[in-house]
Motif scaffolding. Structure first.
Motif, PDB file in Angstrom:
ATOM      1  N   ILE A   6      25.541 -52.514  37.409  1.00 60.02           N
ATOM      2  CA  ILE A   6      26.245 -52.047  36.212  1.00 60.02           C
ATOM      3  C   ILE A   6      25.244 -51.552  35.179  1.00 60.02           C
ATOM      4  CG2 ILE A   6      27.736 -52.735  34.296  1.00 60.02           C
ATOM      5  CD1 ILE A   6      28.969 -54.822  36.150  1.00 60.02           C
ATOM      6  N   THR A   7      24.202 -52.364  34.943  1.00 61.21           N
ATOM      7  CA  THR A   7      23.169 -51.980  33.985  1.00 61.21           C
ATOM      8  C   THR A   7      22.471 -50.703  34.413  1.00 61.21           C
ATOM      9  OG1 THR A   7      22.797 -54.313  33.431  1.00 61.21           O
ATOM     10  CG2 THR A   7      21.059 -52.752  32.843  1.00 61.21           C
ATOM     11  N   ALA A   8      22.181 -50.613  35.718  1.00 62.95           N
ATOM     12  CA  ALA A   8      21.518 -49.411  36.232  1.00 62.95           C
ATOM     13  C   ALA A   8      22.393 -48.186  36.007  1.00 62.95           C
ATOM     14  CB  ALA A   8      21.221 -49.587  37.722  1.00 62.95           C
ATOM     15  N   GLY A   9      23.719 -48.380  36.089  1.00 67.75           N
ATOM     16  CA  GLY A   9      24.642 -47.268  35.855  1.00 67.75           C
ATOM     17  C   GLY A   9      24.549 -46.745  34.438  1.00 67.75           C
ATOM     18  N   VAL A  10      24.421 -47.648  33.465  1.00 71.03           N
ATOM     19  CA  VAL A  10      24.292 -47.241  32.062  1.00 71.03           C
ATOM     20  C   VAL A  10      22.962 -46.529  31.846  1.00 71.03           C
ATOM     21  CG1 VAL A  10      24.180 -48.033  29.677  1.00 71.03           C
ATOM     22  CG2 VAL A  10      25.718 -49.143  31.264  1.00 71.03           C
ATOM     23  N   VAL A  11      21.895 -47.149  32.333  1.00 69.35           N
ATOM     24  CA  VAL A  11      20.568 -46.562  32.179  1.00 69.35           C
ATOM     25  C   VAL A  11      20.518 -45.189  32.835  1.00 69.35           C
ATOM     26  CG1 VAL A  11      18.123 -46.813  32.769  1.00 69.35           C
ATOM     27  CG2 VAL A  11      19.446 -48.809  32.037  1.00 69.35           C
ATOM     28  N   GLY A  12      21.200 -45.061  33.978  1.00 75.03           N
ATOM     29  CA  GLY A  12      21.189 -43.808  34.709  1.00 75.03           C
ATOM     30  C   GLY A  12      21.875 -42.671  33.991  1.00 75.03           C
ATOM     31  N   ILE A  13      22.864 -42.977  33.136  1.00 77.65           N
ATOM     32  CA  ILE A  13      23.591 -41.915  32.434  1.00 77.65           C
ATOM     33  C   ILE A  13      22.953 -41.589  31.088  1.00 77.65           C
ATOM     34  CG2 ILE A  13      25.229 -43.426  31.217  1.00 77.65           C
ATOM     35  CD1 ILE A  13      25.962 -39.979  32.801  1.00 77.65           C
ATOM     36  N   VAL A  14      22.174 -42.518  30.516  1.00 78.72           N
ATOM     37  CA  VAL A  14      21.569 -42.288  29.195  1.00 78.72           C
ATOM     38  C   VAL A  14      20.574 -41.139  29.234  1.00 78.72           C
ATOM     39  CG1 VAL A  14      20.068 -43.238  27.404  1.00 78.72           C
ATOM     40  CG2 VAL A  14      21.917 -44.629  28.330  1.00 78.72           C
ATOM     41  N   ALA A  15      19.678 -41.142  30.208  1.00 84.91           N
ATOM     42  CA  ALA A  15      18.614 -40.131  30.260  1.00 84.91           C
ATOM     43  C   ALA A  15      19.159 -38.702  30.379  1.00 84.91           C
ATOM     44  CB  ALA A  15      17.646 -40.436  31.405  1.00 84.91           C
ATOM     45  N   PRO A  16      20.086 -38.422  31.315  1.00 84.26           N
ATOM     46  CA  PRO A  16      20.616 -37.059  31.391  1.00 84.26           C
ATOM     47  C   PRO A  16      21.431 -36.665  30.163  1.00 84.26           C
ATOM     48  CG  PRO A  16      21.744 -38.493  32.953  1.00 84.26           C
ATOM     49  CD  PRO A  16      20.568 -39.251  32.442  1.00 84.26           C
ATOM     50  N   THR A  17      22.087 -37.646  29.532  1.00 88.18           N
ATOM     51  CA  THR A  17      22.841 -37.343  28.312  1.00 88.18           C
ATOM     52  C   THR A  17      21.884 -36.981  27.187  1.00 88.18           C
ATOM     53  OG1 THR A  17      24.579 -38.901  28.959  1.00 88.18           O
ATOM     54  CG2 THR A  17      24.541 -38.209  26.650  1.00 88.18           C
ATOM     55  N   LEU A  18      20.807 -37.723  27.073  1.00 90.19           N
ATOM     56  CA  LEU A  18      19.793 -37.444  26.052  1.00 90.19           C
ATOM     57  C   LEU A  18      19.187 -36.062  26.283  1.00 90.19           C
ATOM     58  CD1 LEU A  18      18.434 -38.697  23.611  1.00 90.19           C
ATOM     59  CD2 LEU A  18      16.803 -39.801  25.140  1.00 90.19           C
ATOM     60  N   HIS A  19      18.954 -35.719  27.532  1.00 91.19           N
ATOM     61  CA  HIS A  19      18.412 -34.392  27.860  1.00 91.19           C
ATOM     62  C   HIS A  19      19.390 -33.301  27.456  1.00 91.19           C
ATOM     63  CE1 HIS A  19      16.434 -31.181  30.082  1.00 91.19           C
ATOM     64  NE2 HIS A  19      17.582 -30.916  30.681  1.00 91.19           N
ATOM     65  N   CYS A  20      20.677 -33.529  27.732  1.00 92.43           N
ATOM     66  CA  CYS A  20      21.717 -32.554  27.392  1.00 92.43           C
ATOM     67  C   CYS A  20      21.815 -32.361  25.881  1.00 92.43           C
ATOM     68  CB  CYS A  20      23.050 -33.037  27.958  1.00 92.43           C
ATOM     69  SG  CYS A  20      24.398 -31.855  27.796  1.00 92.43           S
ATOM     70  N   VAL A  21      21.740 -33.462  25.139  1.00 92.73           N
ATOM     71  CA  VAL A  21      21.801 -33.413  23.672  1.00 92.73           C
ATOM     72  C   VAL A  21      20.618 -32.621  23.119  1.00 92.73           C
ATOM     73  CG1 VAL A  21      21.546 -34.809  21.571  1.00 92.73           C
ATOM     74  CG2 VAL A  21      23.154 -35.516  23.352  1.00 92.73           C
ATOM     75  N   ARG A  22      19.441 -32.903  23.604  1.00 95.54           N
ATOM     76  CA  ARG A  22      18.241 -32.229  23.114  1.00 95.54           C
ATOM     77  C   ARG A  22      18.248 -30.744  23.449  1.00 95.54           C
ATOM     78  NH1 ARG A  22      14.110 -37.133  24.906  1.00 95.54           N
ATOM     79  NH2 ARG A  22      14.418 -38.424  23.023  1.00 95.54           N
ATOM     80  N   ARG A  23      18.786 -30.405  24.599  1.00 98.33           N
ATOM     81  CA  ARG A  23      18.871 -28.997  24.995  1.00 98.33           C
ATOM     82  C   ARG A  23      19.821 -28.237  24.082  1.00 98.33           C
ATOM     83  NH1 ARG A  23      21.050 -27.352  30.911  1.00 98.33           N
ATOM     84  NH2 ARG A  23      22.869 -28.372  29.987  1.00 98.33           N
ATOM     85  N   LEU A  24      20.941 -28.893  23.732  1.00100.50           N
ATOM     86  CA  LEU A  24      21.906 -28.263  22.837  1.00100.50           C
ATOM     87  C   LEU A  24      21.334 -28.125  21.427  1.00100.50           C
ATOM     88  CD1 LEU A  24      24.672 -27.055  22.442  1.00100.50           C
ATOM     89  CD2 LEU A  24      25.627 -29.371  22.218  1.00100.50           C
ATOM     90  N   VAL A  25      20.581 -29.124  20.986  1.00102.11           N
ATOM     91  CA  VAL A  25      19.915 -29.049  19.677  1.00102.11           C
ATOM     92  C   VAL A  25      18.975 -27.846  19.640  1.00102.11           C
ATOM     93  CG1 VAL A  25      18.165 -30.128  18.199  1.00102.11           C
ATOM     94  CG2 VAL A  25      20.069 -31.490  19.072  1.00102.11           C
ATOM     95  N   LYS A  26      18.218 -27.658  20.701  1.00100.90           N
ATOM     96  CA  LYS A  26      17.282 -26.538  20.775  1.00100.90           C
ATOM     97  C   LYS A  26      18.011 -25.204  20.705  1.00100.90           C
ATOM     98  CE  LYS A  26      13.527 -24.667  23.605  1.00100.90           C
ATOM     99  NZ  LYS A  26      12.719 -24.830  24.856  1.00100.90           N
ATOM    100  N   ASP A  27      19.135 -25.099  21.435  1.00 96.37           N
ATOM    101  CA  ASP A  27      19.927 -23.860  21.405  1.00 96.37           C
ATOM    102  C   ASP A  27      20.428 -23.557  20.000  1.00 96.37           C
ATOM    103  OD1 ASP A  27      19.560 -23.521  24.088  1.00 96.37           O
ATOM    104  OD2 ASP A  27      21.563 -24.175  24.685  1.00 96.37           O
ATOM    105  N   LEU A  28      20.904 -24.581  19.309  1.00 95.79           N
ATOM    106  CA  LEU A  28      21.438 -24.388  17.956  1.00 95.79           C
ATOM    107  C   LEU A  28      20.321 -24.044  16.970  1.00 95.79           C
ATOM    108  CD1 LEU A  28      24.036 -27.310  17.827  1.00 95.79           C
ATOM    109  CD2 LEU A  28      24.531 -24.869  18.043  1.00 95.79           C
ATOM    110  N   GLN A  29      19.181 -24.685  17.123  1.00100.69           N
ATOM    111  CA  GLN A  29      18.060 -24.422  16.215  1.00100.69           C
ATOM    112  C   GLN A  29      17.487 -23.024  16.415  1.00100.69           C
ATOM    113  OE1 GLN A  29      15.476 -27.773  17.071  1.00100.69           O
ATOM    114  NE2 GLN A  29      16.189 -28.886  15.262  1.00100.69           N
ATOM    115  N   ASN A  30      17.713 -22.451  17.581  1.00 98.31           N
ATOM    116  CA  ASN A  30      17.215 -21.101  17.867  1.00 98.31           C
ATOM    117  C   ASN A  30      18.097 -20.002  17.271  1.00 98.31           C
ATOM    118  OD1 ASN A  30      14.924 -21.874  19.268  1.00 98.31           O
ATOM    119  ND2 ASN A  30      15.953 -21.898  21.257  1.00 98.31           N
ATOM    120  N   ILE A  31      19.242 -20.413  16.691  1.00100.03           N
ATOM    121  CA  ILE A  31      20.118 -19.435  16.054  1.00100.03           C
ATOM    122  C   ILE A  31      19.646 -19.209  14.624  1.00100.03           C
ATOM    123  CG2 ILE A  31      22.483 -18.910  15.316  1.00100.03           C
ATOM    124  CD1 ILE A  31      23.492 -20.688  17.553  1.00100.03           C
TER     125      ILE A  31
END
Length: 271
Positions: A6-31
């Motif tokens: 269960i814990t591994a499941g949470v840890v496993g989803i945090v990293a890709p979500t953080l990557h997705c958030v940061r990628r979207l931040v970069k896209d918005l900052q480039n506008i």
């Protein structure tokens, strides 16, 4: 179910979500010269990034102390955040398809500045709620670790009371937002597209609000489970303090109430 998985499941989803958030931040900052709503959304994404990082720092033992229900609901909330960010990025790419090198064309600026205000606001509200929920998870996990250490009784009670108040406030806010979002979703499904807005755009807006409604429901479940964890901690803290014996106004004489434990007393000489 194995707590480790269960814990591994949470840890496993945090990293890709953080990557997705940061990628979207970069896209918005480039506008370049982005509308205020886009700037506000960028700030909300950065707050979620910090909240995700705090959840990423929660240890296996801390997840275990929070319990299976909190862990599973946290995973669901984080998954919803990731899905929303991915969908929003797809919409953003469509809305800015006439722009190049980060400079908005007049057509895309009108789209973001006028027609997508509701969509962007909905996304911001969802991110704000997600940030509050995940920050609560991390803070309660830290509280549990603190309770394992020797501390003054009053300090323990203050810590628990503060966290309990914060979670109750978050639940109340989530309930209010859920009611507003339900009304917004109903209104969107009953209205025709605005002038200049395609059916695809309207469907996208409806899906965004529906996702916000779903995410709010998941956040409320996390917060309710956290409240249960805090209340249990409060009961355990009171039980661990043991009986309190008061020896009168002049600290003399012997007073015994109902007691089921061992009493150790030291008698001095009266001055």
């Amino acid at each position: 179910m194995d707590p480790f998985s269960i814990t591994a499941g949470v840890v496993g989803i945090v990293a890709p979500t953080l990557h997705c958030v940061r990628r979207l931040v970069k896209d918005l900052q480039n506008i370049a010269d982005a509308p205020d709503a886009v700037t506000a959304l960028t700030n909300d994404l950065q707050s979620v990034g910090l909240a995700l990082a705090s959840v990423q720092a929660v240890t296996d033992s801390q997840w275990k102390s929070l319990g299976e229900a909190v862990t599973l609901q946290s995973k669901a909330a984080i998954t919803s955040c990731k899905t929303s960010c991915e969908r929003f990025k797809t919409s953003l790419d469509r809305w800015t398809r006439h722009s190049t090198d980060g400079t908005l064309s007049w057509r895309d600026r009108a789209t973001l500045g006028v027609f997508r205000q509701g969509h962007i606001k909905s996304m911001s509200e969802q991110l704000q709620n997600c940030s509050i929920t995940l920050t609560s998870v991390a803070s309660i996990a830290t509280l549990h670790s603190s309770l394992q250490q020797t501390q003054a009784a009053e300090e323990i009670k203050t810590m628990i009371s503060t966290r309990e108040t914060a979670v109750n406030d978050a639940i109340a806010t989530t309930n209010d937002q859920s009611a507003e979002v339900a009304s917004k979703l109903e209104a969107l499904t009953l209205t025709e597209p605005d002038e200049g807005e395609t059916e695809t755009d309207q469907n996208s807006a409806i899906k965004q609000v529906a996702m916000e409604k779903k995410a709010l429901g998941e956040s409320r479940k996390v917060l309710e489970e956290l409240l249960s964890v805090i209340q249990t901690a409060a009961v355990n803290a009171r039980a661990s303090q043991g009986p309190t014996v008061t020896f009168g106004n002049h600290n003399q004489g012997q007073q015994v109430g109902v007691n089921s434990g061992t009493i150790s007393a030291t008698f001095g000489v009266k001055g």
